[in-house]
Design an enzyme around this catalytic site. Structure first.
Site, PDB file in Angstrom:
ATOM      1  N   LYS A 206     -47.217 115.312  14.953  1.00 39.32           N
ATOM      2  CA  LYS A 206     -46.096 115.795  14.140  1.00 39.32           C
ATOM      3  C   LYS A 206     -46.086 115.087  12.779  1.00 39.32           C
ATOM      4  O   LYS A 206     -46.036 115.724  11.743  1.00 39.32           O
ATOM      5  CB  LYS A 206     -44.788 115.556  14.901  1.00 39.32           C
ATOM      6  N   GLU A 212     -52.367 105.603  17.024  1.00 38.75           N
ATOM      7  CA  GLU A 212     -53.384 105.934  18.032  1.00 38.75           C
ATOM      8  C   GLU A 212     -54.136 107.201  17.644  1.00 38.75           C
ATOM      9  O   GLU A 212     -55.372 107.260  17.679  1.00 38.75           O
ATOM     10  CB  GLU A 212     -52.735 106.158  19.407  1.00 38.75           C
ATOM     11  N   GLY A 267     -41.020 116.141  19.238  1.00 34.87           N
ATOM     12  CA  GLY A 267     -42.374 115.959  19.763  1.00 34.87           C
ATOM     13  C   GLY A 267     -42.492 116.339  21.230  1.00 34.87           C
ATOM     14  O   GLY A 267     -43.432 117.014  21.643  1.00 34.87           O
ATOM     15  N   ARG A 268     -41.517 115.911  22.039  1.00 34.61           N
ATOM     16  CA  ARG A 268     -41.612 116.163  23.490  1.00 34.61           C
ATOM     17  C   ARG A 268     -41.222 117.596  23.855  1.00 34.61           C
ATOM     18  O   ARG A 268     -41.247 117.965  25.024  1.00 34.61           O
ATOM     19  CB  ARG A 268     -40.783 115.137  24.261  1.00 34.61           C
ATOM     20  N   GLU A 353     -37.612 109.780  27.454  1.00 36.60           N
ATOM     21  CA  GLU A 353     -37.475 109.580  26.008  1.00 36.60           C
ATOM     22  C   GLU A 353     -36.185 110.240  25.520  1.00 36.60           C
ATOM     23  O   GLU A 353     -35.567 109.791  24.559  1.00 36.60           O
ATOM     24  CB  GLU A 353     -38.699 110.162  25.266  1.00 36.60           C
ATOM     25  N   HIS A 384     -49.548 110.044  51.119  1.00 37.00           N
ATOM     26  CA  HIS A 384     -50.369 108.962  51.650  1.00 37.00           C
ATOM     27  C   HIS A 384     -50.298 107.726  50.760  1.00 37.00           C
ATOM     28  O   HIS A 384     -51.167 106.854  50.829  1.00 37.00           O
ATOM     29  CB  HIS A 384     -51.814 109.447  51.814  1.00 37.00           C
ATOM     30  N   LYS A 509     -43.776  99.294  18.296  1.00 43.86           N
ATOM     31  CA  LYS A 509     -44.744  99.693  17.267  1.00 43.86           C
ATOM     32  C   LYS A 509     -44.700  98.716  16.102  1.00 43.86           C
ATOM     33  O   LYS A 509     -45.732  98.303  15.572  1.00 43.86           O
ATOM     34  CB  LYS A 509     -44.387 101.088  16.718  1.00 43.86           C
TER      35      LYS A 509
HETATM   36  O1  F6P Z   1     -43.686 107.203  19.788  1.00 42.39           O
HETATM   37  C1  F6P Z   1     -43.016 108.267  20.349  1.00 42.39           C
HETATM   38  C2  F6P Z   1     -43.388 109.555  19.689  1.00 42.39           C
HETATM   39  O2  F6P Z   1     -42.751 109.670  18.462  1.00 42.39           O
HETATM   40  C3  F6P Z   1     -43.082 110.740  20.580  1.00 42.39           C
HETATM   41  O3  F6P Z   1     -41.780 111.158  20.491  1.00 42.39           O
HETATM   42  C4  F6P Z   1     -44.090 111.729  20.122  1.00 42.39           C
HETATM   43  O4  F6P Z   1     -44.272 112.764  21.039  1.00 42.39           O
HETATM   44  C5  F6P Z   1     -45.294 110.847  19.958  1.00 42.39           C
HETATM   45  O5  F6P Z   1     -44.790 109.629  19.459  1.00 42.39           O
HETATM   46  C6  F6P Z   1     -46.370 111.374  19.056  1.00 42.39           C
HETATM   47  O6  F6P Z   1     -45.895 111.617  17.766  1.00 42.39           O
HETATM   48  P1  F6P Z   1     -46.702 112.487  16.734  1.00 42.39           P
HETATM   49  O7  F6P Z   1     -46.851 113.860  17.285  1.00 42.39           O
HETATM   50  O8  F6P Z   1     -45.883 112.483  15.471  1.00 42.39           O
HETATM   51  O9  F6P Z   1     -48.045 111.842  16.527  1.00 42.39           O
END
Ligand code: F6P
Length: 543
Positions: A206, A212, A267-268, A353, A384, A509
């Site tokens: 987003k 990452e 995002g979620r 979240e 199991h 973060k």
């Molecule tokens: O760190 C949490 C978050 O902001 C989530 O809400 C989101 O889904 C994820 O990181 C990834 O964010 P982005 O799509 O902006 O890379």
């Protein structure tokens, strides 16, 4: 005391809880032959059975009063109408517009968002068509065979969960891979088996500056450019999905290769947007649109069904019942469908979240529990592993069981065995096993003692709900996901929290950014607490 706990509806429900919390489910089934009929609902191909919950005829009316007192109906309208209900981030919450299959116009800041949504879907369709037909070619004129979705959180879990669930619909000749973790093992192991000539990377983020995702995307780009003839080849092998054009351009992906979405998509909740592009590529755009149809149908149900016949509302109210009155700490999701193996992971983010908050909408600390811990595994694997604790441990764990009546595959034996377990576990959790039944079983066996008898007793009366659906089609999956989303929304309204920000992920973060430069040399660090200092210094010694 908070308005919620002080409300007449809450107090009435508390009294009702005091009256019935010891109610025996098995006895209720014996007393009332209509119990299943009363406490189950049918929606399209989906049966929702909530009769194995610790409730009687008075429970739902009490809980519905709580929802009414929280103005659920008005707040639901506000969300669907694009009001800025994510107040801390000053955003609307309009993922429902992405799956609006009707004629309704949906406005955000006086602008109908539907033309942009439809344009996005048309662009997704066009790209899918090109890639599936092979008119889209890699730098050496070969057809794309592998898609790598690089993202994290909602930009990974949604596409991963849905494309895994819909694997039986996969387009022949296309493989999909997911890279999310910053641990290099994830990208190294994924790239090891790929050919850059036939690989398409979808960088999904987003904000397009998530540490990452950008680190993984840069590693993918480096790997690609070591083998591609020149930098221009990137345009045939990298697609971006983001709200942030400038960051996408800075990475080196052209706007033509970018799918845009908007701040009003959390995002979620973004799998319905172009973040779902890897799903659309993997199973085809028709199936992706079927997924949207299913979610739209569930949206219509959520908006129009009376609260007492409203599946997500009932899911939410039962959650409140256990979380706030029985003080259950967690909720387990148990799909008896191997293709739903990431379903619980997905809702771990969506629910935790969203509702892992401890201040209300005015910023006051809450004096009640909010979101539960969400966890789960597909059955029968979980049986199991952790079901022992569910059956005989000291914790109350409300469960959701989900299963398809039809499998996509046709090996003999498997499906009936799977479903016999899906059916027997909720029954066993509810029935338990009495001391008399245990002793009966032991008659004629070698000598036994009290310890052995006690170890075989199941107290039972453990609550569960079951979803039984015809087949895991894209439409059914879309409906079920939307039900869970609306459950989360409804609970957030009752707890009076903002379910749509995620400030809690920020601190870790920020601190990671402080530590990262400290790892760049071998100097001894003493700027943190003694534990963190010692761990940093040990890391430097061991690396
Ligand atoms: O760190 C949490 C978050 O902001 C989530 O809400 C989101 O889904 C994820 O990181 C990834 O964010 P982005 O799509 O902006 O890379």
């Amino acid at each position: 005391m908070s308005i919620l706990l002080n409300s007449s509806a809450w107090k009435k429900t508390q009294r009702h809880y005091n009256d019935i919390h010891n109610l025996s489910l098995s006895a209720e089934f014996k007393l009332d032959s209509q119990r299943f009929n009363k406490f189950s609902l049918q929606f399209d191909d989906i049966l929702y059975d909530f009769s194995k919950n610790i409730i009687n005829d008075k429970t739902l009316p009490c809980l519905i009063d709580i929802a009414k007192q929280a103005n659920l109906v008005e707040k639901r309208t506000a969300m669907f109408a694009g009001e800025m209900i994510n107040t801390t981030e000053r955003r609307a919450v309009l993922h429902t517009a992405l799956r609006n299959r009707g004629e309704t116009e949906i406005y955000f800041q006086k602008q109908n968002v539907m033309p942009a949504v439809l344009k996005m879907l048309a662009k997704m369709r066009e790209f899918c068509q090109q890639i599936h037909s092979g008119t889209w070619k890699g730098y050496s004129n070969k057809k794309i065979t592998d898609i790598v979705n690089i993202g994290i959180g909602g930009s990974d879990l949604g596409p991963k969960m849905v494309s895994t669930a819909l694997k039986p619909y996969a387009i022949a000749g296309l493989n999909i891979h997911f890279v999310s973790n910053i641990d290099q093992a994830n990208i190294v192991e994924t790239l090891a088996n790929l050919n850059p000539e036939t690989t398409l990377f979808i960088v999904a983020s987003k904000v397009f500056n998530t540490q990452e995702t950008m680190t993984n995307a840069n590693s993918a780009k480096r790997w690609f450019l070591q083998q591609a003839p020149d930098i221009a080849a990137i345009q045939q092998h990298f697609i971006a999905i983001s709200t942030h054009t400038e960051n996408v351009n800075n990475f080196g992906i052209s706007e033509a290769n970018m799918f845009e979405f908007w701040d009003w998509v959390g995002g979620r909740y973004s799998v319905w947007s172009a973040i779902g592009f890897s799903v659309a590529l993997y199973v085809g755009m028709d199936n992706f649109e079927e997924l949207l149809e299913g979610a739209y149908a569930a949206d219509q149900h959520f908006c129009t069904a009376p609260l007492e016949k409203n599946i997500p509302v009932i899911m939410a109210l039962l959650g409140i019942w256990y979380n706030n009155f029985f003080e259950a700490e967690s909720h387990v999701i148990l799909p008896y469908d191997h293709s739903l193996k990431f379903f619980a992971d997905y809702f771990q983010q969506a629910d935790m979240e969203s509702n892992g908050k401890s201040v209300d909408r005015k910023g006051n600390p809450v004096d009640y529990h909010t979101g539960p811990i969400i966890w789960g595994q597909p059955g029968t694997n979980g049986q199991h592993a952790f079901y022992q604790l569910m059956h005989q441990g000291t914790k109350l764990i409300p469960c959701d069981f989900l299963a398809p009546a039809q499998s996509h595959y046709d090996l003999p034996e498997h499906h009936d065995i799977l479903i016999s377990n899906f059916l027997s576990q909720p029954e066993a959790l509810m029935q338990g096993k009495t001391v008399e039944a245990v002793k009966q079983d032991l008659i004629g066996k070698d000598k036994y003692d009290n310890e052995l008898v006690a170890s075989k007793i199941f107290t039972g009366n453990k609550p569960s709900s079951s979803f039984l659906f015809k087949k895991l089609t894209p439409k059914t999956l879309g409906s079920i996901i939307a039900f869970y989303e609306h459950k989360i929304f409804t609970q957030g309204i009752i707890w009076d929290i903002n379910s749509f920000d995620q400030m809690g992920v920020e601190l870790g973060k920020v601190l990671a950014k402080v530590i990262l430069p400290e790892l760049k040399n071998d100097n001894i660090i003493n700027s943190h607490d003694s534990s963190t200092n010692a761990l940093i210094n040990k890391y430097k010694q061991l690396r």
